[in-house]
Motif scaffolding. Structure first.
Motif, PDB file in Angstrom:
ATOM      1  N   ARG A 143       2.775   1.852  -3.220  1.00 24.93           N
ATOM      2  CA  ARG A 143       1.771   2.283  -4.143  1.00 24.93           C
ATOM      3  C   ARG A 143       1.445   3.798  -3.874  1.00 24.93           C
ATOM      4  O   ARG A 143       1.710   4.621  -4.874  1.00 24.93           O
ATOM      5  CB  ARG A 143       0.486   1.593  -4.106  1.00 24.93           C
ATOM      6  CG  ARG A 143      -0.473   1.654  -5.743  1.00 24.93           C
ATOM      7  CD  ARG A 143      -1.431   0.446  -5.336  1.00 24.93           C
ATOM      8  NE  ARG A 143      -2.212   0.789  -4.334  1.00 24.93           N
ATOM      9  CZ  ARG A 143      -3.709   0.551  -4.636  1.00 24.93           C
ATOM     10  NH1 ARG A 143      -4.101   0.152  -5.712  1.00 24.93           N
ATOM     11  NH2 ARG A 143      -4.370   0.970  -3.644  1.00 24.93           N
ATOM     12  N   ALA A 144       1.263   4.232  -2.699  1.00 22.13           N
ATOM     13  CA  ALA A 144       0.968   5.759  -2.381  1.00 22.13           C
ATOM     14  C   ALA A 144       1.952   6.434  -2.796  1.00 22.13           C
ATOM     15  O   ALA A 144       2.147   7.588  -3.161  1.00 22.13           O
ATOM     16  CB  ALA A 144       0.641   5.686  -0.904  1.00 22.13           C
ATOM     17  N   ARG A 145       3.368   5.881  -2.734  1.00 20.14           N
ATOM     18  CA  ARG A 145       4.628   6.608  -2.694  1.00 20.14           C
ATOM     19  C   ARG A 145       4.678   7.105  -4.324  1.00 20.14           C
ATOM     20  O   ARG A 145       5.049   8.051  -4.506  1.00 20.14           O
ATOM     21  CB  ARG A 145       5.994   5.776  -2.629  1.00 20.14           C
ATOM     22  CG  ARG A 145       7.382   6.190  -2.884  1.00 20.14           C
ATOM     23  CD  ARG A 145       7.745   6.729  -1.685  1.00 20.14           C
ATOM     24  NE  ARG A 145       9.125   7.322  -2.012  1.00 20.14           N
ATOM     25  CZ  ARG A 145       9.390   8.622  -2.015  1.00 20.14           C
ATOM     26  NH1 ARG A 145       8.648   9.397  -1.345  1.00 20.14           N
ATOM     27  NH2 ARG A 145      10.581   9.047  -2.370  1.00 20.14           N
ATOM     28  N   ARG A 146       4.018   6.339  -5.077  1.00 24.46           N
ATOM     29  CA  ARG A 146       4.369   6.722  -6.513  1.00 24.46           C
ATOM     30  C   ARG A 146       3.000   7.886  -6.787  1.00 24.46           C
ATOM     31  O   ARG A 146       3.364   8.625  -7.768  1.00 24.46           O
ATOM     32  CB  ARG A 146       3.636   5.463  -7.566  1.00 24.46           C
ATOM     33  CG  ARG A 146       4.919   4.508  -7.509  1.00 24.46           C
ATOM     34  CD  ARG A 146       4.731   3.597  -8.825  1.00 24.46           C
ATOM     35  NE  ARG A 146       3.508   2.963  -8.776  1.00 24.46           N
ATOM     36  CZ  ARG A 146       3.740   1.599  -8.395  1.00 24.46           C
ATOM     37  NH1 ARG A 146       4.469   1.245  -8.076  1.00 24.46           N
ATOM     38  NH2 ARG A 146       2.468   0.990  -8.436  1.00 24.46           N
ATOM     39  N   LEU A 147       2.120   8.077  -6.036  1.00 26.19           N
ATOM     40  CA  LEU A 147       1.267   9.068  -5.947  1.00 26.19           C
ATOM     41  C   LEU A 147       2.104  10.619  -5.736  1.00 26.19           C
ATOM     42  O   LEU A 147       1.664  11.519  -6.390  1.00 26.19           O
ATOM     43  CB  LEU A 147       0.179   9.011  -5.190  1.00 26.19           C
ATOM     44  CG  LEU A 147      -0.882   8.077  -5.149  1.00 26.19           C
ATOM     45  CD1 LEU A 147      -1.827   8.029  -4.262  1.00 26.19           C
ATOM     46  CD2 LEU A 147      -1.616   8.156  -6.557  1.00 26.19           C
ATOM     47  N   ARG A 148       3.071  10.682  -5.174  1.00 30.50           N
ATOM     48  CA  ARG A 148       3.883  11.699  -4.683  1.00 30.50           C
ATOM     49  C   ARG A 148       5.013  11.605  -5.760  1.00 30.50           C
ATOM     50  O   ARG A 148       5.829  12.510  -5.655  1.00 30.50           O
ATOM     51  CB  ARG A 148       4.362  11.677  -3.514  1.00 30.50           C
ATOM     52  CG  ARG A 148       3.780  12.581  -2.447  1.00 30.50           C
ATOM     53  CD  ARG A 148       4.475  12.554  -1.302  1.00 30.50           C
ATOM     54  NE  ARG A 148       5.178  14.022  -0.822  1.00 30.50           N
ATOM     55  CZ  ARG A 148       5.657  14.326   0.461  1.00 30.50           C
ATOM     56  NH1 ARG A 148       4.958  13.444   1.555  1.00 30.50           N
ATOM     57  NH2 ARG A 148       6.217  15.264   0.468  1.00 30.50           N
ATOM     58  N   ALA A 149       5.072  10.836  -6.745  1.00 28.15           N
ATOM     59  CA  ALA A 149       6.053  10.959  -7.930  1.00 28.15           C
ATOM     60  C   ALA A 149       7.379  10.525  -7.064  1.00 28.15           C
ATOM     61  O   ALA A 149       8.467  10.926  -7.702  1.00 28.15           O
ATOM     62  CB  ALA A 149       6.031  11.877  -8.628  1.00 28.15           C
ATOM     63  N   ALA A 151      11.282   6.429   3.055  1.00 37.26           N
ATOM     64  CA  ALA A 151       9.973   6.769   2.898  1.00 37.26           C
ATOM     65  C   ALA A 151       8.838   5.602   2.861  1.00 37.26           C
ATOM     66  O   ALA A 151       7.918   5.949   3.208  1.00 37.26           O
ATOM     67  CB  ALA A 151       9.763   7.515   1.434  1.00 37.26           C
ATOM     68  N   ARG A 192      16.710   6.281  -0.124  1.00 32.55           N
ATOM     69  CA  ARG A 192      15.630   7.384   0.388  1.00 32.55           C
ATOM     70  C   ARG A 192      14.550   7.011   0.266  1.00 32.55           C
ATOM     71  O   ARG A 192      13.687   7.260   0.947  1.00 32.55           O
ATOM     72  CB  ARG A 192      15.953   8.893  -0.343  1.00 32.55           C
ATOM     73  CG  ARG A 192      17.359   9.433  -0.390  1.00 32.55           C
ATOM     74  CD  ARG A 192      17.406  10.982  -0.353  1.00 32.55           C
ATOM     75  NE  ARG A 192      16.035  11.796  -0.031  1.00 32.55           N
ATOM     76  CZ  ARG A 192      16.101  12.789  -0.770  1.00 32.55           C
ATOM     77  NH1 ARG A 192      17.251  13.206  -1.438  1.00 32.55           N
ATOM     78  NH2 ARG A 192      14.860  13.340  -0.748  1.00 32.55           N
ATOM     79  N   PRO A 228       6.342   4.771   7.223  1.00 31.36           N
ATOM     80  CA  PRO A 228       5.019   4.667   7.214  1.00 31.36           C
ATOM     81  C   PRO A 228       4.749   3.343   7.633  1.00 31.36           C
ATOM     82  O   PRO A 228       3.662   2.836   8.424  1.00 31.36           O
ATOM     83  CB  PRO A 228       4.426   4.948   5.890  1.00 31.36           C
ATOM     84  CG  PRO A 228       5.317   5.856   5.204  1.00 31.36           C
ATOM     85  CD  PRO A 228       6.608   5.415   5.676  1.00 31.36           C
ATOM     86  N   ARG A 268       0.812  -0.987  -0.063  1.00 26.93           N
ATOM     87  CA  ARG A 268      -0.069  -0.037   0.064  1.00 26.93           C
ATOM     88  C   ARG A 268       1.042   1.225   0.085  1.00 26.93           C
ATOM     89  O   ARG A 268       0.530   2.136  -0.848  1.00 26.93           O
ATOM     90  CB  ARG A 268      -0.824  -0.016   1.113  1.00 26.93           C
ATOM     91  CG  ARG A 268      -2.064   0.748   1.073  1.00 26.93           C
ATOM     92  CD  ARG A 268      -2.904   0.718   2.410  1.00 26.93           C
ATOM     93  NE  ARG A 268      -2.216   1.327   3.282  1.00 26.93           N
ATOM     94  CZ  ARG A 268      -2.027   0.779   4.602  1.00 26.93           C
ATOM     95  NH1 ARG A 268      -2.445  -0.320   5.063  1.00 26.93           N
ATOM     96  NH2 ARG A 268      -1.292   1.744   5.294  1.00 26.93           N
ATOM     97  N   VAL A 269       1.959   1.316   0.750  1.00 27.95           N
ATOM     98  CA  VAL A 269       2.632   2.458   0.870  1.00 27.95           C
ATOM     99  C   VAL A 269       3.555   2.815  -0.470  1.00 27.95           C
ATOM    100  O   VAL A 269       3.665   3.894  -0.815  1.00 27.95           O
ATOM    101  CB  VAL A 269       3.575   2.245   2.165  1.00 27.95           C
ATOM    102  CG1 VAL A 269       4.787   3.557   2.209  1.00 27.95           C
ATOM    103  CG2 VAL A 269       2.648   2.404   3.317  1.00 27.95           C
TER     104      VAL A 269
END
Lengths: 537, 360
Positions: free
Chosen positions: B180-186, B197, B193, B201, B177-178
């Motif tokens: 996938r969410a990380r890609r939302l912030r590009a 990130a 690093r 979480p 899930r995290v």
């Protein structure tokens, strides 16, 4: 049954959360605890079985007793036979992996006789309508079923008090109704004392015998729901309508209000004079999706959904848990799976461009918004957001955050913020990229009325600047106040797509309270009633 | 139909006894036909008696692993040539790689004989059979129910394992899930690093979840009814430690031929007694009951006894074929051990069929 005697609670080095609370809750009462985030609802609930302060830390002054047992001298586990506790997320509290074993767990800890356990499991399965699910794995169940299993598991030890912390916040309207119906039955049939915290008053207020209002200064206002609601700052639409029409006693349920409402219905014009909200929708399409298919292994999550979104339009995406709302949003954003169909955002397929370009086309705030946050301070997150968006000058993210939710200090840790503030921060992070389309997945989860109002203003402001917004939500009242259009999904298909008034008044489970009270008149919001209202002379 | 044979889950300990006994039997034979027979018995039993739970689908992974073991064994034997006896049948020759003088013990490449390959395959087959026995037990017995049989003193250990078993998939889900969410912030999803990130979480999530689980368990009376005093706890520890030491001495005595057998036996018995005492004392401090405990009825006895019988017969030496790869001839199936293995199969099939779950 439950007594708070001059009870106060303070966590180290901060203002007391509860101060000199005097409270006595009797047998068989359904007690509703309301208040904004951070006013101490969870602390009050936790204090009942001693989780506060034994488990959470903090200093308790005064006395809290349950059936004469003082929480100062007994740890929470010694209340297992007296107080059943059900949390917000049932999955987090499951210890075993099938329904039947979960029900037996508490009794095993109390060393009950196997024969007693067997009969109690059977009766509890029937009481909560779980007999058909007894051998099922806990993780295969729907949210509503899981929550009912959690309640059943708390009940098998025959507690005299049941404490529930926002039991319906993650559930769709139908699942929430099931859970609430079960709770009401427990109060009426078994005389259990229930203490329940909930943000969405419209769902539970009608069942409450008693209201505990926490204004946030450490005190607790205690009284009859109808009396307290007459002056409360947070109230469901039915109460606001009752106040507007001057009904006494104040109605708390749709049924009561409808019985009062026949006079009101005849005095209102056939059609509302104003729209249900200020629309900024244009006719310029920004997003088109045709026959989108999403599969997760053998499960088809989205089954050929087609959707067009116009600039400045706000669409509410509704449907029960697991109907494919999230999968559709993720597919539209371009990051999620897509197994078929065509998506164009301003002429570009978001799947074919880089992640950085995709988020400028379409920003998504996922269900667990905090997944996006990983730095130590709010300031660091905002600076990172500016860098992520490729902006030369810093400060854009901060400006957006201040517009969304003013007053969040730079040095706070993002994880220490309230749910509403965390959502605001994530929104600011995503909006820094200036997306033309914003997708919000269940943003109202855990938000109080105040935070929801803030979100509503943010969405309206975005729409006014031409951003198209899709909000997936279970919250009918919230959808009513923001949406131009409502799309309903079931089993991965779009089953209804139309103007909000038409869709919301068509189905009883997705209708807002005002619509239910005033049906067949097509009114949705209090403001519409207020504008059309001519008091009787 | 008798009550004990109605569809139900067999006691997990019965399956484990049966499987471990078969593993012992497999370890004591060098006859490939007997090993294949045991494989067959495992396969039939697992097919007929497993449930549709997730762990029950694991058997085929064990079979794959077994095949890999045999292949590795044969390949290693061929590459690290261990010399050939005169008169061996040479199959082919691998190019010989000279090794430095200080590495003289090992040869790389060289002639590969049929005898060497066959004996490697046989060794691999035996090892694979042991693995599949464990696999069969894992597929047949519910691992969580098996943990419930632990004595009271080890209850906490069982709970820890159970919780870990359910947390692992949640952790995987959380990472997915995290990411996938990380890609939302590009953000990048690989590199140091990105690790931070993603890890932060996920760890926050895991900590939150475990705190909530702990609070829930506390509220539901976990660890509630203890009467342990400090002295009883000390005694438990002392008894268990000396008991374990006794067991070690005993095992050493039994295995080392220079130590009199009686000393080994005495040490073993004393150690076992002390351990039992420690577990009993430790178990007294926890009082809890268990819901619908698995009954131990005659099918359980039959299954366990069937397995043990095979183990005893093969351990008695009747199934051991010492010639191994010595002579190239088709092995014969010895009658008595084969019957013993078939008896184990019959015993396993005397167990009640698994419960049928109604369709959701």
């Amino acid at each position: 049954m439950i007594r708070f005697e001059r009870a106060g609670l303070a966590y180290d080095g901060s203002e007391p959360v509860l101060h000199d609370v005097e409270l006595s809750i009797g047998e068989g009462e359904l007690c509703l605890v309301v208040g904004a985030t951070g006013t101490g609802k969870s602390t009050l609930l936790g204090a009942i079985n001693g989780l506060v302060p034994h488990f959470t830390g903090g200093t308790l002054t005064g006395r809290v007793t349950v059936a004469g047992r003082d929480t100062a001298h007994h740890p929470p586990r010694e209340y297992a036979d007296l107080v059943g506790v059900v949390g917000q997320d049932p999955v987090a509290g499951f210890v075993t992996d099938t329904v039947e074993e979960e029900l037996a767990y508490g009794m095993e800890q109390l060393a009950l006789d196997p024969a007693v356990m067997r009969t109690r499991v059977e009766e509890t399965l029937d009481l909560l309508g779980l007999a058909g699910l007894r051998h099922r794995g806990l993780h295969e169940l729907s949210g509503g079923q899981q929550q009912r299993v959690a309640i059943a598991a708390a009940l098998t030890t025959h507690p005299r008090v049941l404490v529930l912390d926002e039991p319906t916040s993650a559930l769709d309207p139908t699942g929430a109704e099931d859970v609430l119906a079960a709770i009401v039955r427990l109060v009426h049939d078994l005389g259990i004392t229930v203490v329940l915290a909930e943000h969405r008053l419209e769902r539970v207020l009608q069942y409450a015998d008693r209201l505990l209002h926490l204004p946030g200064d450490g005190t607790v206002h205690d009284g009859d729901p109808a009396t307290l609601m007459a002056a409360a700052t947070v109230a469901p639409p039915v109460v606001h309508l009752g106040r507007l029409a001057g009904w006494t006693p104040l109605p708390l349920s749709v049924r009561d209000a409808r019985r009062h409402g026949s006079g009101l219905r005849t005095r209102l014009p056939e059609q509302p004079r104003t729209p249900h909200h200020d629309s900024h929708a244009t006719t310029a399409p920004v997003l088109t999706a045709e026959d989108v298919i999403v599969r997760h292994g053998p499960v088809v999550a989205v089954r050929g959904a087609s959707l067009t979104l116009h600039a400045g339009e706000v669409v509410a995406l509704m449907g029960r848990n697991g109907s494919g709302k999230s999968s559709l949003l993720w597919a539209l954003q371009g990051t999620g799976r897509r197994d078929g169909g065509r998506i164009r955002v301003r002429g570009t397929d978001p799947k074919t461009v880089t992640a950085a370009a995709a988020r400028r086309l379409c920003g998504l705030v996922p269900q667990t918004a905090t997944d996006l946050l990983y730095l130590d301070t709010v300031a660091a997150e905002l600076a990172q957001a500016d860098r992520d968006a490729g902006r030369a000058t810093a400060g854009r993210a901060r400006a957006i955050l201040d517009a969304v939710a003013p007053g969040i200090a730079d040095d706070h840790h993002p994880r220490d913020l309230s749910a509403g503030q965390q959502l605001a921060l994530v929104l600011a992070v995503q909006l820094t990229a200036d997306p033309g389309v914003l997708l919000l997945d269940e943003p109202t989860r855990g938000l109080d009325y105040h935070a929801k109002d803030g979100l509503r203003h943010t969405v309206a402001a975005l729409a006014a600047t031409g951003t198209a917004v899709i909000v997936a939500t279970h919250d009918v009242e919230f959808a009513t106040t923001i949406a131009d259009r409502v799309v309903v999904m079931a089993e991965g298909e779009i089953v209804a797509d139309g103007p909000a008034p038409a869709v919301l008044t068509a189905s009883p489970s997705f209708a807002p309270q005002i619509a239910k009270i005033l049906a067949p008149l097509p009114y949705l919001t209090l403001d519409q009633v207020r504008a059309a209202w001519t008091p009787a002379s | 139909m008798r009550k004990a044979r109605l569809p139900r889950a067999l006691h997990p300990v019965a399956w484990w006894l049966w499987a471990v006994a078969l593993a012992t039997a497999a370890g004591r034979t060098g006859n490939p036909l007997l090993l294949l027979l045991i494989f067959g018995v495992l396969g039939v039993t697992v097919t007929l008696r497993r449930t549709d739970a997730p762990w029950a689908r694991a058997f085929r992974y064990y079979l794959t692993a077994a095949l890999v073991i045999i292949v590795i064994r044969v390949v290693f034997r061929s590459v690290f040539a261990t010399g050939t006896a005169p008169g061996d049948h040479i199959l082919f020759r691998l190019p010989h790689v000279p090794t430095p003088a200080w590495y003289a013990g090992i040869q790389l490449g060289g002639p590969v004989s049929l005898e060497a390959v066959l004996s490697a395959a046989l060794d691999g087959l035996r090892l694979a059979c042991l693995l599949c026995c464990v696999g069969a037990a894992n597929s047949l017995a519910n691992p969580k129910r098996a943990l419930r049989v632990l004595p009271g003193a080890l209850y906490e250990l069982g709970v820890a394992v159970t919780v870990a078993l359910s947390v692992a998939p949640q952790l995987v889900e959380s990472v997915q899930r995290v990411v996938r969410a990380r890609r939302l912030r590009a953000g990048r999803t690989s590199g140091l690093r990105a690790l931070r990130a993603i890890a932060i979480p996920v760890l926050h999530d895991a900590l939150d979840r475990s705190l909530r689980l702990a609070a829930a368990m506390d509220s539901r009376g976990y660890g509630g009814t203890g009467t342990a005093t400090a002295s009883s706890r000390r005694w438990t520890g002392l008894l268990l430690l000396t008991g374990l030491a006794g067991l070690c001495v005993g095992v050493y005595g039994l295995l080392d031929v220079t130590v009199p057998h009686a000393v080994g036996l005495a040490g073993f018995a004393a150690g076992a007694l002390l351990c039992a005492g420690g577990l009993y004392l430790g178990g007294r401090r926890v009082s809890r009951t268990s819901y619908r405990p698995d009954p131990w009825q005659w099918p359980e006895w039959t299954v366990a006894a069937g397995g043990l019988c095979a183990a005893v017969v093969l351990a008695a030496g009747s199934g051991y074929d010492p010639t191994g790869g010595g002579a190239l001839r088709w092995p014969t199936l010895p009658l008595v051990p084969a019957l013993a293995v078939l008896l184990a199969a019959a015993a396993a099939l005397a167990s009640p069929p698994p419960p049928v779950r109604s369709a959701p």
